[in-house]
Design an enzyme around this catalytic site. Structure first.
Site, PDB file in Angstrom:
ATOM      1  N   HIS A  77      -8.481   1.133  -3.939  1.00 57.31           N
ATOM      2  CA  HIS A  77      -9.346   0.882  -3.002  1.00 57.31           C
ATOM      3  C   HIS A  77      -9.975   2.478  -2.599  1.00 57.31           C
ATOM      4  O   HIS A  77      -9.365   3.419  -1.996  1.00 57.31           O
ATOM      5  CB  HIS A  77      -8.501   0.464  -1.799  1.00 57.31           C
ATOM      6  CG  HIS A  77      -9.413   0.420  -0.372  1.00 57.31           C
ATOM      7  ND1 HIS A  77      -8.812  -0.064   0.767  1.00 57.31           N
ATOM      8  CD2 HIS A  77     -10.605   0.549  -0.180  1.00 57.31           C
ATOM      9  CE1 HIS A  77      -9.585   0.133   1.775  1.00 57.31           C
ATOM     10  NE2 HIS A  77     -10.887   0.137   0.993  1.00 57.31           N
TER      11      HIS A  77
ATOM     12  N   ASP B  24      -4.819   3.624  -1.603  1.00 60.29           N
ATOM     13  CA  ASP B  24      -5.821   4.120  -0.761  1.00 60.29           C
ATOM     14  C   ASP B  24      -6.356   5.452  -0.874  1.00 60.29           C
ATOM     15  O   ASP B  24      -5.695   6.442  -0.814  1.00 60.29           O
ATOM     16  CB  ASP B  24      -5.379   3.810   0.555  1.00 60.29           C
ATOM     17  CG  ASP B  24      -5.123   2.454   1.053  1.00 60.29           C
ATOM     18  OD1 ASP B  24      -6.164   1.613   1.038  1.00 60.29           O
ATOM     19  OD2 ASP B  24      -3.939   1.971   1.438  1.00 60.29           O
TER      20      ASP B  24
ATOM     21  N   GLY C 176      -8.922   4.068   7.354  1.00 61.61           N
ATOM     22  CA  GLY C 176      -8.626   5.665   7.433  1.00 61.61           C
ATOM     23  C   GLY C 176      -7.099   5.891   7.700  1.00 61.61           C
ATOM     24  O   GLY C 176      -6.538   6.967   7.315  1.00 61.61           O
TER      25      GLY C 176
ATOM     26  N   SER D  52       0.702  -1.205   0.096  1.00 61.29           N
ATOM     27  CA  SER D  52      -0.009   0.080  -0.035  1.00 61.29           C
ATOM     28  C   SER D  52       0.847   1.333  -0.171  1.00 61.29           C
ATOM     29  O   SER D  52       1.757   1.370   0.906  1.00 61.29           O
ATOM     30  CB  SER D  52      -0.998   0.005   1.188  1.00 61.29           C
ATOM     31  OG  SER D  52      -1.359   1.168   1.271  1.00 61.29           O
TER      32      SER D  52
ATOM     33  N   MET E  48      -8.655   8.146  -0.103  1.00 56.45           N
ATOM     34  CA  MET E  48      -9.559   8.754   0.968  1.00 56.45           C
ATOM     35  C   MET E  48      -9.979  10.076   0.800  1.00 56.45           C
ATOM     36  O   MET E  48      -9.544  10.929   0.264  1.00 56.45           O
ATOM     37  CB  MET E  48      -8.766   8.612   2.425  1.00 56.45           C
ATOM     38  CG  MET E  48      -8.409   7.331   2.758  1.00 56.45           C
ATOM     39  SD  MET E  48      -7.157   7.314   3.917  1.00 56.45           S
ATOM     40  CE  MET E  48      -6.716   5.707   4.195  1.00 56.45           C
TER      41      MET E  48
ATOM     42  N   MET F   4     -12.197   4.627  -0.413  1.00 55.85           N
ATOM     43  CA  MET F   4     -12.650   4.876   0.550  1.00 55.85           C
ATOM     44  C   MET F   4     -13.417   6.306   0.550  1.00 55.85           C
ATOM     45  O   MET F   4     -12.849   7.451   1.262  1.00 55.85           O
ATOM     46  CB  MET F   4     -11.471   4.991   1.842  1.00 55.85           C
ATOM     47  CG  MET F   4     -11.161   3.569   1.919  1.00 55.85           C
ATOM     48  SD  MET F   4      -9.792   3.392   2.915  1.00 55.85           S
ATOM     49  CE  MET F   4      -8.582   3.435   1.792  1.00 55.85           C
TER      50      MET F   4
ATOM     51  N   MET G  55     -11.529  -5.833   5.612  1.00 53.71           N
ATOM     52  CA  MET G  55     -10.718  -4.745   6.463  1.00 53.71           C
ATOM     53  C   MET G  55     -10.434  -5.567   7.557  1.00 53.71           C
ATOM     54  O   MET G  55     -11.313  -5.881   8.258  1.00 53.71           O
ATOM     55  CB  MET G  55     -11.470  -3.679   6.544  1.00 53.71           C
ATOM     56  CG  MET G  55     -11.585  -2.787   5.347  1.00 53.71           C
ATOM     57  SD  MET G  55     -10.033  -2.331   4.257  1.00 53.71           S
ATOM     58  CE  MET G  55      -8.973  -1.648   5.700  1.00 53.71           C
TER      59      MET G  55
ATOM     60  N   ASP H  12      -6.512  -6.418   4.650  1.00 54.68           N
ATOM     61  CA  ASP H  12      -5.926  -5.071   4.611  1.00 54.68           C
ATOM     62  C   ASP H  12      -6.093  -4.378   5.791  1.00 54.68           C
ATOM     63  O   ASP H  12      -7.117  -4.065   6.486  1.00 54.68           O
ATOM     64  CB  ASP H  12      -6.694  -4.389   3.587  1.00 54.68           C
ATOM     65  CG  ASP H  12      -6.250  -2.742   3.168  1.00 54.68           C
ATOM     66  OD1 ASP H  12      -4.923  -2.233   3.809  1.00 54.68           O
ATOM     67  OD2 ASP H  12      -6.816  -2.186   2.512  1.00 54.68           O
ATOM     68  N   GLY H  13      -4.797  -4.196   6.379  1.00 52.39           N
ATOM     69  CA  GLY H  13      -4.693  -3.470   7.588  1.00 52.39           C
ATOM     70  C   GLY H  13      -3.778  -4.321   8.917  1.00 52.39           C
ATOM     71  O   GLY H  13      -4.423  -5.350   9.218  1.00 52.39           O
ATOM     72  N   GLY H  14      -2.517  -3.963   9.122  1.00 52.50           N
ATOM     73  CA  GLY H  14      -1.950  -4.695  10.281  1.00 52.50           C
ATOM     74  C   GLY H  14      -1.408  -5.869   9.766  1.00 52.50           C
ATOM     75  O   GLY H  14      -1.034  -6.687  10.533  1.00 52.50           O
TER      76      GLY H  14
ATOM     77  N   GLY I  68      -3.163   4.253   8.147  1.00 53.68           N
ATOM     78  CA  GLY I  68      -2.173   2.884   8.236  1.00 53.68           C
ATOM     79  C   GLY I  68      -1.622   2.881   9.487  1.00 53.68           C
ATOM     80  O   GLY I  68      -1.681   3.922  10.114  1.00 53.68           O
ATOM     81  N   GLY I  69      -0.704   1.780   9.666  1.00 52.29           N
ATOM     82  CA  GLY I  69      -0.195   1.496  10.964  1.00 52.29           C
ATOM     83  C   GLY I  69      -0.885   1.141  12.276  1.00 52.29           C
ATOM     84  O   GLY I  69      -0.364   1.108  13.404  1.00 52.29           O
TER      85      GLY I  69
ATOM     86  N   HIS J  29      -1.090  -1.421  -4.138  1.00 47.98           N
ATOM     87  CA  HIS J  29      -2.497  -0.819  -3.542  1.00 47.98           C
ATOM     88  C   HIS J  29      -2.596   0.576  -3.368  1.00 47.98           C
ATOM     89  O   HIS J  29      -1.673   1.114  -2.719  1.00 47.98           O
ATOM     90  CB  HIS J  29      -2.652  -1.782  -2.153  1.00 47.98           C
ATOM     91  CG  HIS J  29      -3.956  -1.493  -1.682  1.00 47.98           C
ATOM     92  ND1 HIS J  29      -5.000  -2.194  -1.890  1.00 47.98           N
ATOM     93  CD2 HIS J  29      -4.356  -0.863  -0.623  1.00 47.98           C
ATOM     94  CE1 HIS J  29      -6.034  -1.840  -1.197  1.00 47.98           C
ATOM     95  NE2 HIS J  29      -5.647  -1.063  -0.414  1.00 47.98           N
TER      96      HIS J  29
HETATM   97  C1  DX5 Z   1      -6.366   1.551   5.846  1.00 49.53           C
HETATM   98  C2  DX5 Z   1      -5.981   1.378   4.409  1.00 49.53           C
HETATM   99  C3  DX5 Z   1      -4.977   0.456   4.283  1.00 49.53           C
HETATM  100  C4  DX5 Z   1      -3.546   0.732   4.930  1.00 49.53           C
HETATM  101  C5  DX5 Z   1      -3.013  -0.422   5.448  1.00 49.53           C
HETATM  102  O1  DX5 Z   1      -7.251   2.616   5.549  1.00 49.53           O
HETATM  103  O2  DX5 Z   1      -7.076   0.571   3.532  1.00 49.53           O
HETATM  104  O3  DX5 Z   1      -4.483  -0.201   2.985  1.00 49.53           O
HETATM  105  O4  DX5 Z   1      -2.633   1.485   4.220  1.00 49.53           O
HETATM  106  O5  DX5 Z   1      -1.678   0.046   6.053  1.00 49.53           O
HETATM  107  P1  DX5 Z   1      -0.937  -0.824   7.112  1.00 49.53           P
HETATM  108  O6  DX5 Z   1      -0.424  -2.207   6.482  1.00 49.53           O
HETATM  109  O7  DX5 Z   1       0.172  -0.011   7.443  1.00 49.53           O
HETATM  110  O8  DX5 Z   1      -1.769  -1.253   8.303  1.00 49.53           O
HETATM  111 ZN    ZN Z   2      -6.619  -0.239   1.398  1.00 50.29          ZN
END
Ligand code: DX5
Ligand code: ZN
Length: 219
Positions: free
Chosen positions: A69, A38, A147, A11, A40, A71, A142, A180-182, A149-150, A36
């Protein structure tokens, strides 16, 4: 479309925003399968990232499929601009807050020759997917609240991944299951066990001292 294939989708949200082109190229050179992106809008989620112009700029620097993606509210309204920008996969949310006709948006993505993705957030009941089986090529579960990362992976989301795999078998369908996420080398195996085959990862890939090693570790 082969849902047995393990695919890694770094991402770009976790990359250097002043160097998207170089970052996408670095991910490609280091073994990524998809990039990927993101998007937003500050309404559907409480953050603003980038739009179609950034997608078009990144498209010039990689030959990998761009996994976009959305959002955002009204993804149907903005879809033509993301298609023109070079999106190859477009993923839209099932939640009513996205304010679109999910069936029509998925059909429009497929009609453009792209892979259509449906996304479900952690608090949304699995039953929200019920009207849409057979209408998407990838299901993104998800594993954090979208919203930012991290964030830390939410293990309770694995129930949805397993349920999606069961529905796919029961209905004789073909679609990828994305998480997707963590996602990192510790959480990816858990998601794999439950049925995921596409691993979106921001922090664990772009912040790794050795990106190629991080992608290999996920795989
Ligand atoms: C969250 C995004 C993810 C995000 C994942 O809103 O959809 O794609 O970038 O980031 P990590 O891998 O840092 O959780
Ligand atoms: Zn994403």
């Amino acid at each position: 479309m082969n849902h047995e294939q393990i695919l890694i989708a770094p991402s770009i949200l976790a990359s250097d925003f002043a160097a998207f082109g170089a970052e996408a190229r670095r991910a490609q050179d280091d073994g990524a399968d998809w990039i990927h992106l993101d998007v937003m809008d500050g309404h559907f989620v409480d953050n603003i990232s980038f739009g179609p112009a950034a997608v078009a700029a990144i498209a010039k620097h990689t030959t990998l499929p761009l996994d976009v993606h959305l959002m955002i509210q009204r993804p149907d309204h903005f879809l033509p601009r993301f298609l023109a920008a070079g999106a190859r996969h477009v993923l839209v949310h099932v939640e009513p807050a996205a304010q679109h006709d999910v069936r029509q948006t998925l059909a429009a993505i497929r009609a453009a020759g792209c892979l259509a993705g449906l996304v479900i957030n952690p608090p949304t009941p699995f039953a929200a997917l019920e009207p849409y089986w057979g209408q998407f090529d990838t299901l993104l579960v998800m594993t954090v609240n979208p919203g930012f990362g991290g964030q830390a992976f939410l293990p309770e989301t694995m129930e949805k991944v397993a349920a999606a795999r069961a529905q796919r078998t029961a209905r004789g369908l073909q679609f990828h299951i994305q998480v997707d996420g963590g996602i990192n080398a510790e959480t990816a195996p858990l998601a794999r066990e439950h049925g995921a085959n596409v691993f979106v990862a921001g922090t664990s890939v772009f912040h790794a001292p050795d990106m190629a090693a991080a992608i290999r570790a996920l795989r």
